[in-house]
Motif scaffolding. Structure first.
Motif, short mmCIF file in Angstrom:
data_model
loop_
_atom_site.label_atom_id
_atom_site.label_comp_id
_atom_site.label_asym_id
_atom_site.label_seq_id
_atom_site.Cartn_x
_atom_site.Cartn_y
_atom_site.Cartn_z
N GLU A 149 0.62 -1.18 -0.12
CA GLU A 149 0.37 -0.38 -0.27
C GLU A 149 0.97 1.69 -0.17
O GLU A 149 1.26 2.50 -0.44
N GLN A 156 0.61 3.66 -2.87
CA GLN A 156 0.09 5.36 -2.31
C GLN A 156 1.13 6.54 -3.16
O GLN A 156 0.67 7.42 -3.50
N ARG A 198 0.67 6.31 -7.31
CA ARG A 198 -0.34 7.19 -7.02
C ARG A 198 -0.07 8.52 -7.54
O ARG A 198 -0.79 9.13 -8.49
N LEU A 225 -8.11 1.25 -6.26
CA LEU A 225 -8.21 1.92 -4.20
C LEU A 225 -9.78 1.87 -4.16
O LEU A 225 -10.84 1.73 -3.63
#
Length: 289
Positions: free
Chosen positions: A122, A126, A129, A165
């Motif tokens: 994760e 992130q 992204r 997501l």
């Protein structure tokens, strides 16, 4: 006296044929009645006003070509490279969106169901992204050149994160009581995933898919603007270099129509797959009851 039964026998087959046509006519009427034409008021009204303003001289045709000129340009392009460009962009979006969505579904399910996977993956996702899609273009062109691979990878990357997501959020927001009921009946994990997690996370997944599809259309334009010999983005670049705003407007309209059509198809699939939802209905006017 005997003529009445004969006339009745002649009329009866006609009445049966008319009655058999009624369900067909009703289905056709329901099909056309399902389209809400109120959504066409704004674009059609804008085109009418634009035509009026250009003819009155309030707007320069070089800045915004009138719809009549756009229609003539569309007819000329329809006889030439328009459909080739539309097909090229559509194929790129389809392939990139499918690849990105499938990867997002697999990785999102893994991260959502396994806590250890979330802790390892994760933070990296992130961080990735937050990097804009255009920032990857130079690196993708170095790695894969200016061919189709770099464009499809960029589209897949853009479609990946909204789906990932949304699915991750949908799995983590599953009602704990539903999972506890499944565990109480000693259901194995595959059954819990199939009977509880997947149906409960489908609304989030479809939201992510529709948003990812819109980002895929945005990315294909960015990729084709930089390096392409065909596609809607190539039409935009060609119109800019030739100083032809009508060509640019036709490309923008094509993108809007393709995006709307693809999103509407996904909305139909979503409504069919989520018919089990007990959502609060709205009145015909669009307000709460």
């Amino acid at each position: 006296m005997n003529s009445h039964p004969r006339e009745f026998q002649r009329v009866k087959p006609i009445e049966k044929q008319a009655a058999s046509r009624l369900p067909l006519l009703r289905r056709v009427g329901n099909f056309f009645g399902s389209f809400d034409l109120r959504g066409a008021i704004v674009p059609v009204g804008s085109l009418v006003l634009l035509e009026l303003f250009v003819r009155l001289g309030w707007v320069s045709p070089y800045v915004l070509p009138p719809p009549s000129e756009l229609y003539e340009t569309f007819l000329r392009l329809a006889e030439g490279p328009l459909w080739t460009n539309v097909a090229a962009s559509t194929a790129r979006v389809f392939v990139g969106f499918v690849i990105g969505s499938l990867l997002a579904i697999v990785i999102g399910s893994l991260v959502g169901l396994v806590i250890a996977a979330e802790r390892y993956l994760e933070p990296t996702f992130q961080a990735l992204r937050a990097v804009p899609s255009l920032a990857w273009v130079p690196l993708l062109m170095i790695w894969f050149g200016i061919g189709e691979t770099s464009k499809i990878v960029l589209i897949a990357k853009s479609a990946f994160f909204p789906v990932y997501l949304s699915l991750f959020s949908g799995i983590r927001n599953v009602d704990r009581k539903l999972v506890e009921v499944g565990e109480m009946y000693r259901q194995p994990l595959p059954v819990l995933v199939w009977r509880i997690f997947i149906p409960a996370s489908l609304p989030h997944l479809f939201t992510g898919l529709r948003y990812g599809l819109s980002l895929a259309w945005l990315s294909v334009v960015a990729a084709e603007l930089l390096a392409a010999s065909e596609g809607i983005g190539y039409m935009l670049s060609d119109g800019r270099e030739l100083s032809r705003p009508d060509l640019v407007m036709i490309a923008i309209i094509c993108l809007a129509v393709l995006g709307k059509v693809s999103d509407s198809l996904f909305k139909i699939i979503e409504d069919r797959c989520l018919r089990w939802r007990d959502t609060y209905p709205l009145q015909q006017g669009g307000s709460l009851r």
